[in-house]
Each structure stands twice: as C-alpha cells, then as structure tokens.
Design an enzyme around this catalytic site. Structure first.
Site, mmCIF file in Angstrom:
data_model
loop_
_atom_site.group_PDB
_atom_site.id
_atom_site.type_symbol
_atom_site.label_atom_id
_atom_site.label_comp_id
_atom_site.label_asym_id
_atom_site.label_seq_id
_atom_site.Cartn_x
_atom_site.Cartn_y
_atom_site.Cartn_z
ATOM 1 N N ASP A 70 6.163 -0.673 -8.156
ATOM 2 C CA ASP A 70 7.033 -1.610 -7.456
ATOM 3 C C ASP A 70 8.505 -1.397 -7.786
ATOM 4 O O ASP A 70 8.864 -0.749 -8.766
ATOM 5 C CB ASP A 70 6.639 -3.050 -7.763
ATOM 6 C CG ASP A 70 6.671 -3.373 -9.246
ATOM 7 O OD1 ASP A 70 6.236 -2.537 -10.051
ATOM 8 O OD2 ASP A 70 7.139 -4.467 -9.614
ATOM 9 N N GLU A 136 5.446 -4.898 -12.004
ATOM 10 C CA GLU A 136 6.164 -4.788 -13.278
ATOM 11 C C GLU A 136 7.442 -5.610 -13.231
ATOM 12 O O GLU A 136 7.819 -6.262 -14.213
ATOM 13 C CB GLU A 136 6.484 -3.315 -13.555
ATOM 14 C CG GLU A 136 7.044 -3.049 -14.961
ATOM 15 C CD GLU A 136 8.548 -3.146 -15.047
ATOM 16 O OE1 GLU A 136 9.076 -3.101 -16.171
ATOM 17 O OE2 GLU A 136 9.227 -3.274 -13.998
#
Length: 476
Positions: A70, A136
């Site tokens: 991400d 994350e």
C-alpha cells in the site's frame, strides 16, 4: 543484473491504485505474476502475500525479503488526478516523481526490487521467502495479521527505509487515536457574513520522520486561529482538514459566520494571526491564510457554543510535535504526537492522531494525557492500531555482512540508526524471536506528500548492493 527491470516493475506497480485497504488489484497482479513463473504463492484473506523461490544453490540458509503493497495517496488541492487511474511516473535526470500526487515509492520501490529478483534467471541467491504486506500505512495491520509460522528463514531484509547507506536496527512503536464529537449545530438567526479561511503553502510530510523539523500542522494552526477569535462573536459553521494519520496535515479550511459590524475586526485578527504563524515558521516552513468573504445571510447553521468551545479547547490542549528525545541515542526523537485529519461525516467530527515512541511506557503516558482531554471536551475517544517497536540487537551477522558489502561497493561509510517511525520489523521480531533483521532502502524524499521523489542513482546503488548481498548469502 540490469536495474531497468526494477524500474519497469516500479512503473507497473505505481500504475495500479493501491491505497491502504485497497490492495486487491495489486495483489491480483502479484499473484498472477508468481503463478506465471511457477512460483509457490500464498494469499491470505486481507491480501497479504508470501512467495517462495528456490535458491540457485543448495545448503544456504533461506533469506526473507519484505515490503508493503500500500501507499499513502495524496494530491494537490485543485488537482484533476483520479485515484483510480493510478500514478504515472515522471522523471528528470536525477529523480522519479509524480505530477501533483504522492509517488508511492514508499513502498513501491521495495515491491519492484522483489519482483525483479523473483523474475531473475541469472541471479545467484539462497532460497527466498518474499513477503508483501498490506495496510502498513494505516497501522501495520497486514504485519499484525499475517501468519509467518511456516517461514523457514531467520535472515530478514525489510526494504522500507528511505536513506541509502543507513542501516536501521530499531524503530518506534505507535498508537493511533480518533477523538469524536457528535457535532451539534443550531440556527443563527441574526444576519452574518461567511468568512472562509484556507490554509495554504505548508510543506506537510511524514508524521514520524519529519515531526522534528518544525513544520506547520494545519489542524494545530486552525485550532489556534479559532482560539484567537474567542473574544469575538464569530461562530464556526464548518471546519475540514483532509489527511492521513501518518502525514502532517498541511491544508484545511475553517468557515466562520461573523456579524457584519465585526467583520473588519475578525479579518484583522486573522491577518495578525497569519503574521504570527509566519514568524514562527520562518526558518522551517511557509504558510498563507487565504480569506474569502461571502454575501450576508440569515439563519446560518453554526456549531453550538458547547461544541465550538470543546473542539477549540481540545485543539489548543492536545500535545503536538516532539514530546521527548532519547537519552540512549543522541538526536533520536523518543516520543511524538501528530494530527493528520479533522473531518465530518454523518454529523460526527473526527480528529485522527498518531503517537509514536521507542519507549512503550511513554507511548501510553501520551495516550493517558489525550484520554484526560477527551473526557473533558469530546464525546468519544478510540485508541487503535497499537503496534510494537523493534529493539536493537547487539549481535547481527546479517547486519555485519550487509554493511561490509555496502562499504566495499560504494566506498562510503555505512551508518547504523534507529528511526522514529513505524516499521513492520517489530512484528517480525515478536512473531519469530531470534530473527536477524535489517531495514534498508534507497534515498526517498518527502514521502506521503505531493513532493515525494526517489533518487535514480540510489535505486541503482541499492539494487547492486541487494543482489551482491543475496549472492554472498547463498554461500553461507
């Protein structure tokens, strides 16, 4: 191996929308990539992925490579870019960057490194276990949820750092918070003039890495502006700051309804406050407050005095910035607090905050301070995404080998460092005690902002280092 393969994969990864919690498309791509090459691949229910590639030699201990899928997607105010179109990578002689949006080199460059290695046919390496995690950027959620009990490797290379030649050996833990107001409004029957203030020109940046640089935070500054207007009859009718928990808020607006006879006074206070902010930030940042006046209206909807007071006092009292420095590591920020967003949806206003500390008890001390303020001035306070820090390990053969190779290839001295930001290494260290872990990466600048860029030379340097490291780790 040619670094052009890395760049090709980097551009492909950037072209796929992959904000936190929206990693399905990039996960589909990576799973298809692995299957096309006959690699063993496992994908869990939230899109974490583990890929295994047999080594080119037998007998060497496995190595784990890891990055996250991400990115933090932000765009400049007024930009016409559509998130669903992905990011087109731009370049000049020195850097890769985006046009009016964040680039996503954090952590797209790690994904590109891993894909190039998995795709290689001539790279010498031990058995590889490659981990791609999700979410994350919103609290290391993928790392928290991922089951790594099947992994055989004990040598772990995290590729989520941002300074070439700096080998990270520990990191801060973190905690996020949402303060929530069940916002009440009322009709202000008197005639009033809407005065809107937009915050412009603040740099923004990573709420951990950049928190000690004296940058302005638009939420903090808007809170101070509201307080500066406390002796007027200005009433808040709207306040909005879009942002992310792990980015320093750098834009935002507040709209006030002002009695016509007080308009000049209010505007003068705003201009005086703007000058105060400019003087405070003159060595670290830039700011302007853009004032827009509307036509007189009656029966405007404004925050009740209770909520206007509670929100303003909260923003004034909440700790912000560096709360303490480490006495163990010179110059290291130990504890900090940042505000990332202040938004309203379905009648609820939410302030999103992020706390970090390399000392767990100090993280919770900061939490308790916020709780006390919340009990006095807001309706609900939720703490979440509590993730662990990563403690320094005195003995690390992997670190020694990595540094020796870097200094040999670059001719420069490597640096050991701790980082005041969250790395997933804390989860790997806790889930598999005894793991030998380092965190590295190429030179990235202004991540989580529209100024984000990555050095071309540094991508190449770290690629040469990584492939040489894997080659030499295949011999032991």
């Amino acid at each position: 191996m040619n670094v052009e393969n890395v760049i090709s994969y980097f551009k492909k990864v950037c072209s796929i929308p992959r904000a936190s919690a929206d990693e399905g498309a990039i996960a589909d791509y990576i799973v298809g990539f692995a299957r096309e090459r006959g690699l063993e691949v496992h994908r869990d229910e939230i899109n974490n992925i583990i890929i295994r590639k047999p080594g080119t030699v037998k007998g060497a201990k496995p190595v784990i490579l890891q990055g996250h899928l991400d990115m933090v997607y932000v765009k400049e105010e007024g930009s016409s870019h559509r998130y669903e179109d992905g990011i087109e990578v731009k370049e000049d002689e020195e850097y890769y960057f985006a046009d009016g949006t964040s680039l996503g080199a954090d952590n797209g460059i790690a994904v590109a490194y891993c894909l190039a290695i998995l795709d290689s046919k001539d790279l010498k390496h031990p058995d590889l276990e490659v981990i791609f995690t999700v979410q994350e950027e919103t609290g290391l959620i993928g790392a928290d949820k991922l089951d790594i009990s099947s992994l055989k490797g004990t040598r772990f290379i995290n590729l989520d750092s941002e300074e070439e030649g700096v080998f990270y050996t520990s990191c801060a833990g973190g905690l996020r918070c949402r303060m929530i107001w069940n916002l009440e409004k009322e009709v202000w029957e008197e005639e009033s003039v809407p005065v809107t203030v937009n915050v412009r020109e603040l740099a923004g940046g990573h709420s951990g890495i950049n928190i000690g640089k004296g940058l302005g935070n638009s939420i903090v500054l808007l809170g101070r502006l509201c307080y500066a207007l406390k002796d007027t009859k200005a009433r808040i009718c709207d306040m909005e700051v879009e942002g992310k928990a792990n980015a320093i808020a750098n834009t935002g607006k507040a709209c006030f309804c002002v009695k016509p006879e007080e308009k000049e006074k209010v505007v003068n206070i705003i201009r005086d406050t703007e000058e105060i902010f400019r003087k405070e930030l003159q060595y670290t940042d830039h700011i302007s407050l853009e004032i827009t006046e509307g036509l007189p209206v009656k029966n405007a909807m404004v925050y009740t005095e209770k909520y206007q007071t509670g929100i303003t006092k909260s923003l004034m009292l909440l700790p912000y910035g560096v709360a303490g420095y480490s006495f163990a590591i010179e110059g290291l920020i130990e504890t900090s607090m940042s505000m990332g967003a202040l938004t309203t949806e379905n009648g609820k206003m939410t302030l999103l905050m992020s706390m970090r500390s390399s000392v767990e008890s100090q993280k919770y001390f900061l939490r308790d301070k916020i709780q006390i303020i919340a009990e006095a001035f807001c309706d609900e306070c939720i703490f979440e995404s509590d993730y662990p820090g990563w403690q320094y390990r005195a003995e690390s053969p992997l670190r020694e080998k990595a540094i020796e190779i870097y200094e040999r290839l670059s001719g420069r001295k490597a640096e050991l460092a701790a980082i005041h930001a969250g790395l997933e290494c804390g989860y790997w260290d806790g889930k598999k005690p005894g793991m030998d872990i380092i965190s590295v990466g190429p030179n990235l600048y202004d991540v989580h902002s529209t100024k984000e860029k990555v050095s071309k030379t540094s991508i190449s340097n770290m690629w040469n280092w990584l492939t040489e490291l894997l080659k030499e780790l295949s011999e032991v």
